[in-house]
Enzyme design. Sequence first.
Site, PDB file in Angstrom:
ATOM      1  N   ASP A  25     101.761  81.703  62.261  1.00 41.81           N
ATOM      2  CA  ASP A  25     100.820  81.257  63.279  1.00 41.81           C
ATOM      3  C   ASP A  25      99.975  80.127  62.692  1.00 41.81           C
ATOM      4  O   ASP A  25      99.977  79.897  61.473  1.00 41.81           O
ATOM      5  CB  ASP A  25      99.959  82.440  63.709  1.00 41.81           C
ATOM      6  CG  ASP A  25      98.953  82.081  64.780  1.00 41.81           C
ATOM      7  OD1 ASP A  25      99.263  81.238  65.635  1.00 41.81           O
ATOM      8  OD2 ASP A  25      97.837  82.646  64.753  1.00 41.81           O
ATOM      9  N   ASP A  27      96.295  78.695  64.206  1.00 43.75           N
ATOM     10  CA  ASP A  27      94.852  78.960  64.274  1.00 43.75           C
ATOM     11  C   ASP A  27      94.545  80.380  63.803  1.00 43.75           C
ATOM     12  O   ASP A  27      95.168  81.350  64.246  1.00 43.75           O
ATOM     13  CB  ASP A  27      94.349  78.781  65.709  1.00 43.75           C
ATOM     14  CG  ASP A  27      94.445  77.345  66.180  1.00 43.75           C
ATOM     15  OD1 ASP A  27      93.520  76.568  65.917  1.00 43.75           O
ATOM     16  OD2 ASP A  27      95.471  76.996  66.796  1.00 43.75           O
ATOM     17  N   ASP A 201      97.140  86.239  63.396  1.00 44.50           N
ATOM     18  CA  ASP A 201      95.801  86.841  63.389  1.00 44.50           C
ATOM     19  C   ASP A 201      95.349  87.429  64.703  1.00 44.50           C
ATOM     20  O   ASP A 201      94.329  88.121  64.747  1.00 44.50           O
ATOM     21  CB  ASP A 201      94.770  85.780  62.975  1.00 44.50           C
ATOM     22  CG  ASP A 201      94.494  84.799  64.111  1.00 44.50           C
ATOM     23  OD1 ASP A 201      95.447  84.120  64.553  1.00 44.50           O
ATOM     24  OD2 ASP A 201      93.341  84.730  64.560  1.00 44.50           O
TER      25      ASP A 201
END
Length: 265
Positions: A25, A27, A201
């Site tokens: 991922d 961000d 996240d």
Amino acid sequence: MQTSPRNPLLETLPPITPGTALFLDFDGTLVEVASQPEAVVVPATLTGVLAGLYRQLGGALALVSGRRLMDLDTFLAPLQLPSAVEHGAQRRNAEGLLISAPPADMRHVLQAAEGLLELHPGLRLERKNLALSLHYRHAPELEELCMQVMRAAVERSSGLDLMQGKCVIDLKPVGVSKGTAIAAFMAEAPFAGRQPVFAGDDVTDESGFSQVQQMGGYAVKVGPERTVAHHRCAGVVELMAWLQSAMPAAASAGAGASGGQRLTA
């Protein structure tokens, strides 16, 4: 003889080996989450680390993000990696081919989002190619209202899914996710036949975590929230340390093929 200090972090995270297919991922994983999508700060070492791992893994490294493809390419320029973007709605494979889901009818959700922005300027609307994101990071008190309005708009639409992430509501075509994107990569060279590892996240990464674990791979949750992932690290700094620690081991094992054709760094 002097030995290196023990690093408990690296002992609890899964190995990255020459047989790994690595999915990351963006961000909150490779870069810290910013107040506005365009305001993220890319660490000076990030592009070099990703380029090095890409080469060492024979091209079996892909970004899996809710961002637009042009955003990722801009932040990481001149590096262009295989990428799944807009939560799986679009995917650039290892050969540079762009594969897109059928577009969904966004009229009702766009009208609803714009109506909310007129009344509440603290909200932020991010229009993408096949998806839409409504950010309420600067107006968290509007979370319930935003969810209510956008759910109602989705019910009036066809072919749309709603997901709630960290201070954001994402609308995307039905039937696609980070999990489906990872599965598609794993059916193609140079990812096929490798052990998948995915780090992310947010709640929107959970489908990717489930997918790699079902395939006998490893999932790494970045942050403290509840997750199906079996591994966890505290934040972006720790995630970067894990990636950097893998580079010498991969290089010494002789994984140096360039893989795809989109690596321009």
